[in-house]
Enzyme design. Sequence first.
Site, short mmCIF file in Angstrom:
data_model
loop_
_atom_site.label_atom_id
_atom_site.label_comp_id
_atom_site.label_asym_id
_atom_site.label_seq_id
_atom_site.Cartn_x
_atom_site.Cartn_y
_atom_site.Cartn_z
CE1 TYR A 87 -18.05 4.11 5.85
CE2 TYR A 87 -18.07 5.66 7.66
CZ TYR A 87 -17.37 4.95 6.70
OH TYR A 87 -16.01 5.07 6.60
CG ASN A 160 -9.45 9.17 -0.43
OD1 ASN A 160 -10.02 8.26 0.16
ND2 ASN A 160 -10.05 9.89 -1.37
N GLY A 188 -8.96 7.49 -5.07
CA GLY A 188 -8.25 8.51 -4.31
C GLY A 188 -7.18 7.92 -3.43
CB VAL A 189 -7.14 5.00 -1.10
CG1 VAL A 189 -6.07 4.16 -0.41
CG2 VAL A 189 -8.10 5.56 -0.06
NE ARG A 209 -13.57 -0.97 -12.29
CZ ARG A 209 -14.73 -0.32 -12.10
NH1 ARG A 209 -15.86 -0.98 -12.12
NH2 ARG A 209 -14.72 0.98 -11.88
N GLY A 279 -11.68 -1.32 1.87
CA GLY A 279 -12.93 -1.07 1.16
C GLY A 279 -13.42 -2.32 0.49
N GLY A 280 -14.65 -2.26 0.00
CA GLY A 280 -15.25 -3.42 -0.67
C GLY A 280 -16.15 -2.99 -1.80
CG PHE A 303 -6.54 1.31 7.83
CD1 PHE A 303 -5.69 1.50 8.90
CD2 PHE A 303 -7.04 2.41 7.17
CE1 PHE A 303 -5.35 2.78 9.32
CE2 PHE A 303 -6.71 3.70 7.58
CZ PHE A 303 -5.85 3.88 8.66
#
Length: 312
Positions: A87, A160, A188-189, A209, A279-280, A303
Amino acid sequence: MKLSRVASFLVRGHRASRSGAVLLKNSYSVSAVRDSTALLYRNHGEPSQVVQLESVHLPQVGPESVLVNMLAAPINPSDINMLQGTYAILPELPAVGGNEGVARVMEVGDKVKALKVGDWVIPRDAGIGTWRTAAVLKADDLVTLPKDIPVLSAATLGVNPCTAFRMLTDFEELKPGDTVIQNAANSGVGQAVIQIAAAKGIQTINVIRDRPDLQQLSERLTALGATHVITEETLRRPEMKELFKSCPRPKLALNGVGGKSATELLRHLQSGGSMVTYGGMAKQPVTVPVSALIFKDVKIRGFWAFLNRAVV
Protein backbone atom coordinates in the site's frame (compact mmCIF):
# COMPACT_ATOMS: atom_id res chain seq x y z
CA MET A 1 -5.17 -14.80 2.74
CA LYS A 2 -8.92 -14.26 2.59
CA LEU A 3 -10.61 -11.62 4.72
CA SER A 4 -12.47 -14.36 6.60
CA ARG A 5 -9.10 -15.77 7.75
CA VAL A 6 -8.08 -12.37 9.06
CA ALA A 7 -11.42 -12.10 10.85
CA SER A 8 -10.72 -15.39 12.62
CA PHE A 9 -7.54 -13.86 14.04
CA LEU A 10 -9.55 -11.02 15.50
CA VAL A 11 -11.77 -13.29 17.58
CA ARG A 12 -9.08 -15.76 18.67
CA GLY A 13 -8.33 -15.52 22.36
CA HIS A 14 -11.18 -13.22 23.44
CA ARG A 15 -14.94 -13.09 23.19
CA ALA A 16 -16.48 -11.16 20.33
CA SER A 17 -19.51 -11.29 18.08
CA ARG A 18 -19.15 -11.00 14.34
CA SER A 19 -21.27 -9.40 11.62
CA GLY A 20 -19.65 -9.75 8.21
CA ALA A 21 -16.06 -8.61 8.54
CA VAL A 22 -16.77 -6.34 11.51
CA LEU A 23 -15.84 -7.61 14.96
CA LEU A 24 -17.72 -6.29 17.99
CA LYS A 25 -15.54 -6.26 21.07
CA ASN A 26 -16.66 -6.55 24.68
CA SER A 27 -16.94 -3.41 26.79
CA TYR A 28 -14.55 -2.88 29.70
CA SER A 29 -14.50 -0.67 32.75
CA VAL A 30 -11.76 1.94 33.04
CA SER A 31 -9.99 -0.01 35.81
CA ALA A 32 -9.94 -3.17 33.69
CA VAL A 33 -8.27 -1.66 30.63
CA ARG A 34 -4.56 -1.73 31.28
CA ASP A 35 -3.75 -4.31 28.62
CA SER A 36 -4.95 -4.73 25.05
CA THR A 37 -5.33 -7.75 22.82
CA ALA A 38 -4.04 -6.72 19.40
CA LEU A 39 -3.21 -8.07 15.96
CA LEU A 40 0.42 -7.08 15.43
CA TYR A 41 2.80 -7.59 12.55
CA ARG A 42 6.56 -7.05 12.67
CA ASN A 43 7.27 -7.78 9.02
CA HIS A 44 5.35 -7.39 5.76
CA GLY A 45 4.02 -10.46 4.01
CA GLU A 46 0.97 -12.66 3.73
CA PRO A 47 -1.31 -12.05 6.74
CA SER A 48 -1.35 -15.73 7.72
CA GLN A 49 2.45 -15.58 8.06
CA VAL A 50 3.03 -12.20 9.69
CA VAL A 51 0.00 -11.40 11.88
CA GLN A 52 0.08 -12.48 15.53
CA LEU A 53 -2.56 -12.06 18.23
CA GLU A 54 -0.73 -10.66 21.25
CA SER A 55 -1.37 -9.04 24.60
CA VAL A 56 0.06 -5.51 24.76
CA HIS A 57 0.51 -3.45 27.92
CA LEU A 58 -0.98 0.02 27.53
CA PRO A 59 0.97 3.15 28.46
CA GLN A 60 -0.32 5.68 30.94
CA VAL A 61 -2.77 8.25 29.60
CA GLY A 62 -0.78 11.42 28.95
CA PRO A 63 -2.07 15.00 29.20
CA GLU A 64 -3.06 15.16 25.51
CA SER A 65 -4.08 11.54 25.00
CA VAL A 66 -7.13 9.37 25.66
CA LEU A 67 -7.82 5.76 26.52
CA VAL A 68 -10.33 4.15 24.16
CA ASN A 69 -12.14 0.82 24.04
CA MET A 70 -12.63 -0.38 20.46
CA LEU A 71 -16.27 -1.21 19.79
CA ALA A 72 -15.96 -2.48 16.22
CA ALA A 73 -13.40 -2.62 13.41
CA PRO A 74 -13.88 -3.72 9.79
CA ILE A 75 -11.45 -5.44 7.45
CA ASN A 76 -10.90 -3.58 4.17
CA PRO A 77 -8.75 -4.64 1.19
CA SER A 78 -6.40 -1.73 1.95
CA ASP A 79 -5.78 -3.23 5.39
CA ILE A 80 -4.55 -6.43 3.75
CA ASN A 81 -2.39 -4.44 1.31
CA MET A 82 -0.73 -2.72 4.27
CA LEU A 83 0.11 -6.07 5.83
CA GLN A 84 1.57 -7.19 2.53
CA GLY A 85 3.61 -4.00 2.23
CA THR A 86 2.08 -3.00 -1.10
CA TYR A 87 0.00 0.00 0.00
CA ALA A 88 1.05 3.62 -0.53
CA ILE A 89 0.92 4.35 3.22
CA LEU A 90 2.85 1.98 5.50
CA PRO A 91 3.14 2.51 9.26
CA GLU A 92 6.38 1.96 11.11
CA LEU A 93 6.88 -1.62 12.27
CA PRO A 94 5.88 -3.24 14.51
CA ALA A 95 2.32 -2.09 13.84
CA VAL A 96 -1.25 -2.98 14.70
CA GLY A 97 -3.43 -3.78 11.71
CA GLY A 98 -6.61 -1.98 10.72
CA ASN A 99 -7.29 1.57 9.57
CA GLU A 100 -10.95 2.02 10.42
CA GLY A 101 -13.23 1.46 13.39
CA VAL A 102 -15.21 3.08 16.17
CA ALA A 103 -14.16 3.35 19.81
CA ARG A 104 -15.55 4.67 23.08
CA VAL A 105 -13.49 7.14 25.13
CA MET A 106 -12.89 5.75 28.61
CA GLU A 107 -10.34 8.16 30.07
CA VAL A 108 -9.02 11.57 28.99
CA GLY A 109 -5.79 13.45 29.70
CA ASP A 110 -5.72 16.66 31.73
CA LYS A 111 -5.26 18.91 28.69
CA VAL A 112 -7.88 17.24 26.47
CA LYS A 113 -10.80 19.61 25.90
CA ALA A 114 -12.50 18.32 22.74
CA LEU A 115 -13.26 14.81 24.04
CA LYS A 116 -14.94 13.45 27.13
CA VAL A 117 -15.55 10.04 28.65
CA GLY A 118 -18.26 8.17 26.74
CA ASP A 119 -17.70 9.87 23.37
CA TRP A 120 -17.62 7.73 20.26
CA VAL A 121 -14.59 8.40 18.08
CA ILE A 122 -13.09 7.27 14.77
CA PRO A 123 -9.53 7.70 13.43
CA ARG A 124 -8.77 10.97 11.65
CA ASP A 125 -6.26 9.30 9.29
CA ALA A 126 -4.95 5.88 8.28
CA GLY A 127 -2.38 3.81 10.13
CA ILE A 128 -3.71 4.21 13.66
CA GLY A 129 -4.19 0.45 14.14
CA THR A 130 -7.78 -0.47 15.00
CA TRP A 131 -7.50 -4.26 15.31
CA ARG A 132 -7.18 -4.24 19.09
CA THR A 133 -9.45 -4.18 22.09
CA ALA A 134 -8.14 -0.91 23.54
CA ALA A 135 -5.53 1.79 22.91
CA VAL A 136 -4.04 5.00 24.25
CA LEU A 137 -4.12 7.53 21.40
CA LYS A 138 -3.53 11.23 20.85
CA ALA A 139 -6.80 13.13 21.13
CA ASP A 140 -5.98 15.11 17.98
CA ASP A 141 -5.88 11.85 15.98
CA LEU A 142 -9.58 11.20 16.64
CA VAL A 143 -12.90 12.58 15.40
CA THR A 144 -16.10 12.44 17.44
CA LEU A 145 -19.32 10.86 16.15
CA PRO A 146 -22.95 10.93 17.28
CA LYS A 147 -23.80 7.92 19.45
CA ASP A 148 -27.30 7.51 18.01
CA ILE A 149 -26.15 5.71 14.84
CA PRO A 150 -25.66 1.93 14.56
CA VAL A 151 -22.24 0.80 15.76
CA LEU A 152 -21.52 -1.02 12.50
CA SER A 153 -22.30 2.14 10.53
CA ALA A 154 -20.03 4.15 12.80
CA ALA A 155 -17.20 1.63 12.39
CA THR A 156 -17.35 1.80 8.59
CA LEU A 157 -18.04 5.51 8.14
CA GLY A 158 -14.55 6.82 7.59
CA VAL A 159 -13.54 5.21 4.28
CA ASN A 160 -16.22 3.92 1.93
CA PRO A 161 -19.07 6.45 2.43
CA CYS A 162 -16.58 9.34 2.36
CA THR A 163 -15.03 7.99 -0.84
CA ALA A 164 -18.49 7.69 -2.42
CA PHE A 165 -19.56 11.20 -1.39
CA ARG A 166 -16.38 12.88 -2.58
CA MET A 167 -16.41 11.12 -5.95
CA LEU A 168 -20.03 12.11 -6.51
CA THR A 169 -19.33 15.77 -5.71
CA ASP A 170 -15.74 16.56 -6.70
CA PHE A 171 -15.51 15.65 -10.39
CA GLU A 172 -18.79 16.47 -12.14
CA GLU A 173 -21.62 18.83 -11.28
CA LEU A 174 -24.40 16.28 -11.00
CA LYS A 175 -28.03 17.36 -10.93
CA PRO A 176 -31.24 15.42 -10.26
CA GLY A 177 -31.95 13.21 -13.26
CA ASP A 178 -28.28 12.83 -14.24
CA THR A 179 -26.75 9.36 -14.44
CA VAL A 180 -23.71 7.74 -12.85
CA ILE A 181 -22.37 4.35 -13.94
CA GLN A 182 -20.18 2.23 -11.67
CA ASN A 183 -18.63 -1.22 -11.46
CA ALA A 184 -18.08 -3.08 -8.18
CA ALA A 185 -21.57 -1.85 -7.32
CA ASN A 186 -22.01 -4.33 -4.45
CA SER A 187 -18.81 -3.18 -2.71
CA GLY A 188 -18.86 -0.91 0.31
CA VAL A 189 -18.17 2.12 -1.88
CA GLY A 190 -20.68 0.98 -4.49
CA GLN A 191 -23.52 0.62 -2.00
CA ALA A 192 -22.74 4.03 -0.54
CA VAL A 193 -22.77 5.54 -4.05
CA ILE A 194 -26.22 4.03 -4.66
CA GLN A 195 -27.69 5.46 -1.46
CA ILE A 196 -26.13 8.92 -1.71
CA ALA A 197 -27.05 9.24 -5.38
CA ALA A 198 -30.64 8.15 -4.71
CA ALA A 199 -30.94 10.78 -1.97
CA LYS A 200 -29.80 13.41 -4.49
CA GLY A 201 -32.16 12.23 -7.25
CA ILE A 202 -29.27 10.92 -9.36
CA GLN A 203 -29.80 7.75 -11.39
CA THR A 204 -27.28 4.92 -11.13
CA ILE A 205 -26.30 2.11 -13.48
CA ASN A 206 -24.73 -0.52 -11.28
CA VAL A 207 -22.49 -3.20 -12.77
CA ILE A 208 -21.88 -6.47 -10.91
CA ARG A 209 -20.38 -9.83 -11.81
CA ASP A 210 -22.68 -12.71 -12.71
CA ARG A 211 -23.25 -15.12 -9.81
CA PRO A 212 -25.72 -17.77 -8.59
CA ASP A 213 -27.53 -15.29 -6.29
CA LEU A 214 -27.74 -12.58 -8.97
CA GLN A 215 -31.46 -12.00 -8.52
CA GLN A 216 -31.21 -11.60 -4.74
CA LEU A 217 -28.27 -9.23 -5.04
CA SER A 218 -30.04 -7.21 -7.71
CA GLU A 219 -33.11 -6.89 -5.48
CA ARG A 220 -30.97 -5.83 -2.51
CA LEU A 221 -29.21 -3.09 -4.49
CA THR A 222 -32.53 -1.94 -5.93
CA ALA A 223 -33.91 -1.71 -2.39
CA LEU A 224 -30.97 0.58 -1.54
CA GLY A 225 -31.97 2.89 -4.39
CA ALA A 226 -30.23 1.50 -7.49
CA THR A 227 -31.92 2.59 -10.73
CA HIS A 228 -30.47 -0.20 -12.89
CA VAL A 229 -28.48 -3.30 -11.94
CA ILE A 230 -26.71 -5.11 -14.78
CA THR A 231 -23.93 -7.66 -15.18
CA GLU A 232 -20.50 -7.15 -16.74
CA GLU A 233 -21.75 -9.18 -19.72
CA THR A 234 -24.78 -6.92 -20.24
CA LEU A 235 -22.44 -3.93 -20.25
CA ARG A 236 -21.00 -5.23 -23.53
CA ARG A 237 -24.32 -6.07 -25.23
CA PRO A 238 -26.66 -4.11 -27.53
CA GLU A 239 -29.26 -4.02 -24.72
CA MET A 240 -27.45 -0.97 -23.38
CA LYS A 241 -29.02 1.07 -26.18
CA GLU A 242 -32.45 0.23 -24.78
CA LEU A 243 -31.35 1.17 -21.28
CA PHE A 244 -30.30 4.63 -22.45
CA LYS A 245 -33.82 5.25 -23.73
CA SER A 246 -34.91 5.50 -20.08
CA CYS A 247 -31.99 7.53 -18.74
CA PRO A 248 -29.29 9.82 -20.16
CA ARG A 249 -25.79 8.56 -20.75
CA PRO A 250 -23.71 8.99 -17.60
CA LYS A 251 -21.69 12.10 -16.86
CA LEU A 252 -19.61 10.17 -14.34
CA ALA A 253 -18.16 6.65 -14.28
CA LEU A 254 -16.71 5.20 -11.06
CA ASN A 255 -14.16 2.43 -11.52
CA GLY A 256 -13.09 0.15 -8.70
CA VAL A 257 -12.12 -2.82 -10.88
CA GLY A 258 -9.85 -1.80 -13.76
CA GLY A 259 -9.09 -3.88 -16.85
CA LYS A 260 -11.82 -4.54 -19.41
CA SER A 261 -14.53 -3.43 -17.00
CA ALA A 262 -13.10 0.09 -16.89
CA THR A 263 -12.83 0.22 -20.68
CA GLU A 264 -16.50 -0.75 -21.00
CA LEU A 265 -17.54 2.00 -18.59
CA LEU A 266 -15.72 4.50 -20.79
CA ARG A 267 -17.63 3.33 -23.87
CA HIS A 268 -20.92 4.42 -22.31
CA LEU A 269 -19.75 7.72 -20.84
CA GLN A 270 -21.18 10.84 -22.47
CA SER A 271 -18.88 13.28 -24.25
CA GLY A 272 -16.91 15.40 -21.83
CA GLY A 273 -17.67 13.10 -18.92
CA SER A 274 -15.25 11.81 -16.27
CA MET A 275 -14.13 8.36 -15.21
CA VAL A 276 -12.75 8.24 -11.69
CA THR A 277 -10.68 5.24 -10.64
CA TYR A 278 -10.51 4.51 -6.92
CA GLY A 279 -9.51 0.84 -6.97
CA GLY A 280 -8.17 -1.96 -9.12
CA MET A 281 -9.60 -5.22 -7.87
CA ALA A 282 -8.94 -6.98 -11.19
CA LYS A 283 -5.23 -6.09 -10.84
CA GLN A 284 -5.22 -5.08 -14.49
CA PRO A 285 -4.33 -1.69 -15.97
CA VAL A 286 -6.93 0.81 -17.12
CA THR A 287 -6.85 0.91 -20.92
CA VAL A 288 -8.24 4.08 -22.48
CA PRO A 289 -9.24 3.96 -26.19
CA VAL A 290 -7.74 6.81 -28.20
CA SER A 291 -11.19 7.59 -29.60
CA ALA A 292 -12.51 8.27 -26.09
CA LEU A 293 -9.87 10.94 -25.60
CA ILE A 294 -10.02 12.53 -29.03
CA PHE A 295 -13.66 12.31 -30.04
CA LYS A 296 -15.41 12.23 -26.65
CA ASP A 297 -12.92 14.36 -24.67
CA VAL A 298 -13.41 12.22 -21.56
CA LYS A 299 -11.45 12.99 -18.41
CA ILE A 300 -9.55 10.21 -16.62
CA ARG A 301 -9.06 10.91 -12.93
CA GLY A 302 -8.03 9.08 -9.78
CA PHE A 303 -9.23 9.30 -6.19
CA TRP A 304 -7.59 8.11 -2.97
CA ALA A 305 -9.52 8.71 0.23
CA PHE A 306 -6.49 8.80 2.54
CA LEU A 307 -4.62 11.35 0.42
CA ASN A 308 -7.68 13.60 0.20
CA ARG A 309 -8.39 13.32 3.90
CA ALA A 310 -4.84 14.39 4.64
CA VAL A 311 -5.10 17.39 2.32
CA VAL A 312 -8.56 18.63 3.28
